[in-house]
Design an enzyme around this catalytic site. Structure first.
Site, PDB file in Angstrom:
ATOM      1  N   SER A 131     -47.741  -9.574  -3.695  1.00  0.00           N
ATOM      2  CA  SER A 131     -46.868  -8.859  -4.627  1.00  0.00           C
ATOM      3  C   SER A 131     -45.960  -7.958  -3.807  1.00  0.00           C
ATOM      4  CB  SER A 131     -47.713  -7.996  -5.576  1.00  0.00           C
ATOM      5  OG  SER A 131     -46.921  -7.059  -6.283  1.00  0.00           O
ATOM      6  N   TYR A 144     -54.102  -0.865  -7.217  1.00  0.00           N
ATOM      7  CA  TYR A 144     -53.509  -2.187  -7.047  1.00  0.00           C
ATOM      8  C   TYR A 144     -52.732  -2.287  -5.739  1.00  0.00           C
ATOM      9  CZ  TYR A 144     -50.808  -6.392  -8.172  1.00  0.00           C
ATOM     10  OH  TYR A 144     -50.229  -7.649  -8.150  1.00  0.00           O
TER      11      TYR A 144
END
Length: 244
Positions: A131, A144
């Site tokens: 990501s 995250y």
């Protein structure tokens, strides 16, 4: 088996499903792994692939999965996800533990287990979907972003360790993609998830699958190390243009 085998984790929906469908169209026999076996079986039937139950956070599940995969040329590490948007001083340790188990240790378990087969194929390829959170930190996202940073470090380390082996290594770093990612992050709150994508055009799962398929189908001597893709309306994890 005359078709090369591609293993895709987290393949029951979103980027994983789209990637499985695209790689099948490119001529691969796709082995789909995820927890939702009923959903996997439907997709596998559509693409003439193989559906195997897989929970990357469970070492026994990973071992059972690997025992059913006799060979592989491509691995797409796609299983992962986020839980919550809490500040550091309000962090939920169970959310952190799940994110690290899924994104980091899950990637480690599957990659470690399949590396011998990927090397033996003579033209292996490890694709890890991380990501933009793997190189950016943003407020309320420490669980995250830290997990994605670690997953990226694992993957980039592998690039050097496999130097001289017949295995390519590609990291794909998507920005905003409209899948069930946000619904899962917000514990099923569909209204809150929809607000994430409001008034802009995000990437789709097919957009990311296209990029993965492109990387995998390059000539064997071509290694696309890192591919970052974002919607035109997104400059960074926290900087967006909305039409409203």
């Amino acid at each position: 088996m005359t078709r090369p085998i591609a293993v895709v984790t987290g393949a029951s929906a979103g980027i994983g499903e789209a990637t499985a469908r695209r790689l099948a169209a490119e001529g691969f026999h796709v082995v789909l792994g995820a927890r939702r076996l009923d959903r996997l079986q439907d997709i596998a039937a559509d693409v003439d692939g193989t559906a195997l139950e897989l929970d990357v956070t469970d070492a026994a599940s990973v071992s059972a999965f690997l025992a059913e995969v006799p060979a592989a040329r491509v691995l797409v590490n796609n299983a992962g996800g986020a839980r919550g948007l809490a500040r550091v001083d309000e962090a939920d340790e169970e959310h952190w533990r799940w994110m690290w188990e899924t994104n980091v240790l899950g990637t480690l378990r599957i990659t470690k287990g399949l590396l011998p087969a990927l090397i033996a194929s003579g033209d292996g390829h490890v694709v890890t979907v991380t990501s933009i959170a793997a190189y950016e930190a943003y407020d309320n996202g420490s669980g995250y972003t830290s997990a994605k940073h670690a997953q990226s470090a694992l993957h980039r380390t592998l690039r050097g360790e496999l130097l001289g082996k017949p295995v390519r290594v590609t990291e794909v770093l998507p920005g905003m993609v409209e899948t069930d990612f946000s619904v899962n992050r917000f514990d099923g709150d569909a209204e809150r998830a929809a607000a994430v994508y409001a008034d802009l055009t995000p990437l789709t799962a097919d957009d990311v699958a296209d990029v993965i398929a492109f990387a995998v189908t390059r000539p064997a001597h071509v290694n696309l190390d890192t591919i970052v893709l974002k919607p035109r309306a997104q400059a960074s994890a926290s900087r967006l243009h909305r039409d409203s």
